[in-house]
Design a protein around this motif. Structure first.
Motif, short mmCIF file in Angstrom:
data_model
loop_
_atom_site.label_atom_id
_atom_site.label_comp_id
_atom_site.label_asym_id
_atom_site.label_seq_id
_atom_site.Cartn_x
_atom_site.Cartn_y
_atom_site.Cartn_z
N ILE A 62 0.84 -1.20 0.00
CA ILE A 62 0.00 0.00 0.00
C ILE A 62 0.87 1.25 0.00
O ILE A 62 0.62 2.21 -0.73
N SER A 63 1.91 1.25 0.83
CA SER A 63 2.81 2.40 0.90
C SER A 63 3.47 2.66 -0.45
O SER A 63 3.50 3.80 -0.94
N ARG A 64 4.01 1.61 -1.06
CA ARG A 64 4.67 1.77 -2.37
C ARG A 64 3.68 2.21 -3.44
O ARG A 64 3.97 3.07 -4.27
N ALA A 65 2.50 1.61 -3.42
CA ALA A 65 1.50 1.95 -4.43
C ALA A 65 1.05 3.40 -4.30
O ALA A 65 0.86 4.10 -5.30
N THR A 66 0.88 3.87 -3.07
CA THR A 66 0.45 5.25 -2.85
C THR A 66 1.46 6.23 -3.42
O THR A 66 1.09 7.21 -4.08
N HIS A 67 2.74 5.98 -3.20
CA HIS A 67 3.78 6.88 -3.70
C HIS A 67 3.93 6.80 -5.22
O HIS A 67 4.49 7.73 -5.82
N ARG A 68 3.44 5.74 -5.82
CA ARG A 68 3.51 5.61 -7.28
C ARG A 68 2.20 5.95 -7.96
O ARG A 68 2.11 5.96 -9.19
N GLY A 69 1.14 6.20 -7.18
CA GLY A 69 -0.16 6.49 -7.77
C GLY A 69 -0.86 5.27 -8.31
O GLY A 69 -1.81 5.39 -9.10
N ILE A 70 -0.43 4.09 -7.90
CA ILE A 70 -1.04 2.84 -8.37
C ILE A 70 -2.21 2.48 -7.47
O ILE A 70 -2.10 2.51 -6.24
N GLY A 71 -3.34 2.14 -8.07
CA GLY A 71 -4.53 1.86 -7.29
C GLY A 71 -4.85 0.38 -7.19
O GLY A 71 -4.61 -0.40 -8.11
N PHE A 72 -5.42 -0.02 -6.05
CA PHE A 72 -5.87 -1.38 -5.81
C PHE A 72 -7.40 -1.40 -5.75
O PHE A 72 -8.04 -0.42 -5.35
N SER A 73 -7.98 -2.52 -6.13
CA SER A 73 -9.41 -2.72 -5.91
C SER A 73 -9.64 -3.23 -4.49
O SER A 73 -10.48 -2.71 -3.75
N TYR A 74 -8.89 -4.25 -4.12
CA TYR A 74 -8.93 -4.81 -2.77
C TYR A 74 -7.52 -5.19 -2.35
O TYR A 74 -6.67 -5.49 -3.19
N LEU A 75 -7.28 -5.18 -1.04
CA LEU A 75 -6.10 -5.83 -0.48
C LEU A 75 -6.58 -6.62 0.73
O LEU A 75 -7.17 -6.06 1.66
N ILE A 76 -6.34 -7.92 0.69
CA ILE A 76 -6.86 -8.83 1.72
C ILE A 76 -5.70 -9.56 2.38
O ILE A 76 -4.88 -10.18 1.70
N SER A 77 -5.63 -9.48 3.70
CA SER A 77 -4.66 -10.25 4.47
C SER A 77 -5.33 -11.55 4.90
O SER A 77 -6.34 -11.54 5.60
N CYS A 78 -4.76 -12.68 4.48
CA CYS A 78 -5.43 -13.99 4.68
C CYS A 78 -5.35 -14.51 6.11
O CYS A 78 -6.25 -15.20 6.58
N GLY A 79 -4.23 -14.23 6.79
CA GLY A 79 -4.02 -14.84 8.09
C GLY A 79 -3.87 -16.34 7.99
O GLY A 79 -3.34 -16.86 7.01
#
Length: 643
Positions: A183-200
């Motif tokens: 998320i941090s890297r994507a934010t600084h690059r302007g790259i967007g996600f639809s979802y990010l899911i942590s599976c555990g």
């Protein structure tokens, strides 16, 4: 609700990821602590539903009324986020199930990944969830993010940013901290996600369920996965097959190439890490792109989400930096891509447009042609040159003078010139502003020359794979399975058809591992030569088998419970006579007693063969030779392409 179990699970995941109301059990009034940041992140990023903090210590959290128990809530929450000590989770979960809460996310850790008692508690939670029809993310999960729906149900510090960009990359992580890093890297690059899911720990909902959900999701165009291991490989392969059929490339960063990486992954989530070569073979069979790190995972998944597939392997390189352009061209050539010279007509066309230009070649360097040359040559290369992929390499102007090359790239994309041709960009100096402009325009950009070239290779390889699969169909259809292989597989799996007409992937409602003896028999059933061998119950049968096979031999214990026999002392090599074989049998039998295995097939005697090659791994990694237009050994995929 549909009767299709897969669609039912998708609908339940939709409820989990887009709830109308959320209860945060264990919420803290200190918004700098994790349990407080969960509430803060929901509110600051505009969650449109109702938030109910639950903690008997507080009357208010972040300006919201705080409740002593889930039983005191004014309504049944659509989902609950549980963040309390392990010893309290079971009681909280029972109350949520009794209320009729349909979904839950368990942040708390210390379960099956930690110790036997944690595993027992996790199993009881799973039983309660099953009885109540609840679906659960976790335990030991960092939460999830629904960017389009403005649901940031996680307490990670990476969400301290003012704004996150919704996008088309769906991300699944078996690590919460890796999700935060992406998320941090994507934010600084302007790259967007639809979802990010942590599976555990994937006690209930598994990696495969999330892949299947994203494959059917209209807002997701590619799937990025940080993978440590799979609890149900067959189910994952079925979901990946559906992603392939939906035209959604899957990109995986898989740890566990080394023994150290495998050990770390097991201790982290308790995942079944397995043999890395087997994962590589499965990835290749399903067109999954494997990458080597987080930066490549982010860049390649973004590329697949924004870029059309190429027609072939011919790459044009346009550069304002001759040296960097040469590096990109060199990397492309090493990956099996073609960087062809310009034809006479193209040379004449460029010279006609720029009569003072000299040195027309591929890569084409505009440095000496002046400030106005880049945009016109870019137009010619995209519109007239016939390249399959175009890589733009921008030198120092990427950082200081965007008018020279950065802005022309944006205009070309927005004007539709690169509608059918993948356009990739590499910036020689790092420029966050240039990367942000590229992301906003839907142009994948890269931080290294190697990254740009490897991405072009991934793109070309996936395009070839997709075209071949449309023509050839699945690697192996059910009617093509040899009878002996079918017999072995039917004993190993309770299978449920996928509707795809393929042997693999399969949905497995129940399965068991197979030992080496059955594994070798399965390979032979598919026409793959295996070492001559005998499976024996005792020492006298072992001696007889060795005499028939011929010395020297190898003696092993065959058990579905053991993948690496050497570590348990269950292998003895180079046995040249009966005396050494009897001694080895005695030693293995003692080690077997100490190992306390529940399932043992017997003692496997194999003829010792030196200097061979592993046709099994090669056969798995390359498509079936009977279904190919050329022998499988003639076109092995470069390792860098990750497939």
């Amino acid at each position: 609700m549909t009767s299709d179990p897969r669609e039912k699970t998708r609908e339940q995941i939709r409820r989990l990821l887009a709830p109308a109301s959320i209860a945060i059990v264990g919420a803290s009034a200190d918004l700098e602590r994790f349990n407080g940041r969960v509430v803060k992140n929901l509110l600051r990023h505009g969650y449109p539903g109702k938030v109910y903090p639950v903690n008997p210590k507080y009357d208010e959290v972040a300006g919201l009324p705080c409740y002593a128990s889930v039983g005191d809530l004014p309504e049944i929450p659509e989902t609950v986020f549980i963040s309390v000590g392990r010893e309290r989770v079971l009681d909280v979960f029972r109350k949520c199930a009794a209320l009729g809460t349909p979904t839950a996310t368990i942040y708390s850790a210390g379960f099956s990944e930690f110790d036997e008692e944690g595993g027992r508690i996790e199993a009881e939670i799973a039983r309660i969830a099953s009885d109540a029809g609840m679906r659960v993310c976790g335990p030991n999960t960092a939460g999830y993010h629904n960017f389009g729906g403005r649901v940031q149900l996680a307490g990670i510090i990476a969400m301290e940013v003012e704004r996150v960009v919704p996008g088309a990359v769906g991300v699944i992580c078996q690590s919460g901290s890796i999700g935060g890093a992406l998320i941090s890297r994507a934010t600084h690059r302007g790259i967007g996600f639809s979802y990010l899911i942590s599976c555990g720990n994937e006690m209930d909902l598994e990696m495969a369920d999330y892949v299947d959900f994203l494959a059917a999701d209209a807002d997701t165009r590619s799937i990025a996965i940080y993978l440590e291991g799979l609890k149900n490989p067959g189910k994952f392969m079925a979901a990946a097959q559906r992603a392939l059929e939906a035209g959604k490339p899957v990109v995986v960063c898989k740890v566990g190439r080394t023994s150290a990486g495998r050990a770390a992954a097991v201790s982290h989530t308790g995942a079944l890490v397995g043999e890395d070569r087997a994962y590589g073979a499965a990835f290749h069979q399903l067109g999954i792109t494997r990458v080597d790190g987080l930066e490549e995972l982010l860049e390649v998944a973004h590329m697949f989400a924004t870029t059309p597939l190429p027609r072939g392997r011919q790459v044009g390189v346009l550069t304002t930096s001759g040296g960097a352009g040469a590096l990109v061209a060199d990397e492309c050539g090493g990956l099996g891509l073609e960087v062809p010279p310009f034809g006479d007509e193209l040379k004449a066309r460029i010279l006609e447009t720029l009569p003072d230009f000299i040195g027309v070649s591929n890569p084409i360097d505009t440095t000496i042609a002046g400030i106005n040359s880049f945009q016109e040559i870019l137009r010619v290369l995209l519109d007239e040159a016939g390249f399959d992929i175009l890589i733009a390499v921008v030198g120092s102007s990427a950082q200081f003078r965007h008018a020279i090359a950065v802005d022309p790239l944006v205009r070309a994309k927005e004007g539709g010139l690169s509608r059918d041709i993948p356009l990739l960009a590499y910036f020689n100096p790092y420029s966050e502003e240039a990367h942000l402009k590229m992301a906003a325009a839907g142009i994948p950009s890269f931080n290294t020359t190697e990254g740009a070239a490897r991405a072009a290779g991934h793109l070309s390889r996936y395009a070839e794979f997709s075209r071949r699969r449309k023509i050839e169909g699945p690697l192996l259809r059910p009617e093509e399975i040899p009878a002996e292989a079918r017999k072995i597989l039917s004993g190993a799996f309770d299978t449920e058809g996928t509707g795809s007409g393929a042997l693999s992937p399969v949905e497995t409602s129940g399965s068991r591992a197979i030992g080496e003896a059955e594994g070798l028999a399965l390979a032979e059933a598919f026409g793959i030569r295996a070492v001559p061998r005998r499976l024996c119950p005792g020492v006298e049968e072992v001696i007889t088998a060795a005499g028939e096979l011929g010395y020297p031999v190898v003696l092993k214990v065959s058990s579905p419970e053991v993948s690496h026999k050497t570590e348990l002392g269950l292998v003895s090599e180079g046995l040249s006579d009966e005396a050494s074989l009897r001694a080895a049998f005695s030693s293995l039998s003692e080690n077997l007693r100490r190992a306390n295995l529940k399932e043992v097939d017997g003692y496997l005697v194999q003829r010792l063969i030196r200097g061979g090659r592993s046709s099994w791994s090669e056969w798995c990694a390359i498509r079936s030779s009977e279904r190919s237009s050329r022998p499988v050994w003639e076109d092995p995929p470069p390792r860098q392409w990750g497939m």
